[in-house]
Design a protein around this motif. Sequence first.
Motif, PDB file in Angstrom:
ATOM      1  N   UNK A 146       5.013   7.889   2.106  1.00 39.14           N
ATOM      2  CA  UNK A 146       4.333   6.593   2.062  1.00 39.14           C
ATOM      3  C   UNK A 146       2.846   6.757   2.352  1.00 39.14           C
ATOM      4  N   UNK A 194      -4.767   0.861   7.342  1.00 39.58           N
ATOM      5  CA  UNK A 194      -4.748   0.055   8.557  1.00 39.58           C
ATOM      6  C   UNK A 194      -6.123  -0.540   8.783  1.00 39.58           C
ATOM      7  N   UNK A 231      10.077   6.599  10.497  1.00 40.91           N
ATOM      8  CA  UNK A 231       9.053   7.231   9.675  1.00 40.91           C
ATOM      9  C   UNK A 231       8.158   8.049  10.597  1.00 40.91           C
ATOM     10  N   UNK A 256       4.551   9.689  11.050  1.00 40.72           N
ATOM     11  CA  UNK A 256       3.203   9.456  10.562  1.00 40.72           C
ATOM     12  C   UNK A 256       2.284  10.643  10.804  1.00 40.72           C
ATOM     13  N   UNK A 257       1.328  10.802   9.901  1.00 33.48           N
ATOM     14  CA  UNK A 257       0.263  11.759  10.108  1.00 33.48           C
ATOM     15  C   UNK A 257      -0.804  11.195  11.029  1.00 33.48           C
ATOM     16  N   UNK A 258      -1.840  11.978  11.290  1.00 35.94           N
ATOM     17  CA  UNK A 258      -2.876  11.553  12.240  1.00 35.94           C
ATOM     18  C   UNK A 258      -3.900  10.581  11.665  1.00 35.94           C
ATOM     19  N   UNK A 269      -0.217   4.210   3.741  1.00 33.97           N
ATOM     20  CA  UNK A 269      -0.591   2.927   4.321  1.00 33.97           C
ATOM     21  C   UNK A 269      -2.098   2.915   4.570  1.00 33.97           C
ATOM     22  N   UNK A 304      -3.030   6.176   6.533  1.00 31.75           N
ATOM     23  CA  UNK A 304      -1.956   6.959   7.141  1.00 31.75           C
ATOM     24  C   UNK A 304      -0.918   7.316   6.091  1.00 31.75           C
ATOM     25  N   UNK A 307       2.674  -2.768  -1.502  1.00 32.18           N
ATOM     26  CA  UNK A 307       2.236  -4.160  -1.424  1.00 32.18           C
ATOM     27  C   UNK A 307       0.789  -4.374  -1.868  1.00 32.18           C
ATOM     28  N   UNK A 313      -6.513  -6.591  12.335  1.00 29.46           N
ATOM     29  CA  UNK A 313      -5.980  -7.896  11.989  1.00 29.46           C
ATOM     30  C   UNK A 313      -4.911  -7.876  10.917  1.00 29.46           C
ATOM     31  N   UNK A 314      -4.697  -6.700  10.300  1.00 33.73           N
ATOM     32  CA  UNK A 314      -3.703  -6.628   9.217  1.00 33.73           C
ATOM     33  C   UNK A 314      -2.584  -5.656   9.517  1.00 33.73           C
ATOM     34  N   UNK A 315      -2.672  -4.920  10.560  1.00 34.70           N
ATOM     35  CA  UNK A 315      -1.644  -3.928  10.820  1.00 34.70           C
ATOM     36  C   UNK A 315      -1.615  -2.874   9.735  1.00 34.70           C
ATOM     37  N   UNK A 316      -0.434  -2.331   9.470  1.00 32.38           N
ATOM     38  CA  UNK A 316      -0.250  -1.296   8.463  1.00 32.38           C
ATOM     39  C   UNK A 316       0.254  -1.933   7.170  1.00 32.38           C
ATOM     40  N   UNK A 369       1.380  -1.232   3.108  1.00 36.41           N
ATOM     41  CA  UNK A 369       1.884  -0.172   2.233  1.00 36.41           C
ATOM     42  C   UNK A 369       1.156  -0.192   0.896  1.00 36.41           C
TER      43      UNK A 369
END
Lengths: 111, 112
Positions: free
Chosen positions: A33, A37, A100, A102-104, A35, A90, A59, A40-43, A45
């Motif tokens: 995946x 970030x 899931x 996640x990478x850094x 994403x 991410x 999305x 105010x919107x979070x993560x 996709x």
Amino acid sequence: EAAVTQSPRNKVAVTGGKVTLSCNQTNNHNNMYWYRQDTGHGLRLIHYSYGAGSTEKGDIPDGYKASRPSQENFSLILELATPSQTSVYFCASGEKGYEQYFGPGTRLTVL
Amino acid sequence: SQWGEENLQALSIQEGEDVTMNCSYKTYTTVVQWYRQKSGKGPAQLILIRSNEREKRSGRLRATLDTSSQSSSLSITGTLATDTAVYFCATERSSAGNKLTFGIGTRVLVRP
């Protein structure tokens, strides 16, 4: 231990330029995946993949392409970068019904 | 509580206190996951709770899930300064591919 790595970690690009963000996973997960970030919107996709050779729109796919040449690698491509694509990106890998990994993250600034 | 277009919530507590954060979700899910993101890092999963479970514990963490009200909570007991982070809930979509929908998060600051 599960591992997802991303490169580069920081990138400054010019408007209209091409940017490629790379992701590698050693988890042998089928799903990967991308994403972004933003405050105010979070993560959110952007694109995802079920396996080598497959890519699916998430999305918010507009302005992004993805490539999954192998089980381990998943790239996000900005053909014509715009300032609105300035964000932290991410990559993650995982399987259905499980966590899931996640990478850094990659901090991208488009000037 | 976190979801949708709400502003990122922020909590400031003293080390040793307990904290609970809430999450409401809009669409049916069989899995709720809680993630923690420390500054400059990627999110990392803390706990996963399935629709057939009402409560799940892991160390100092306790997650609950109420499918009838489509809500979940995460509690941390005896907080430490190292618990300072942003906490996200995420729901798994029913379609294939393990796509997650993330809430916008709760920022927790634990003062030493």
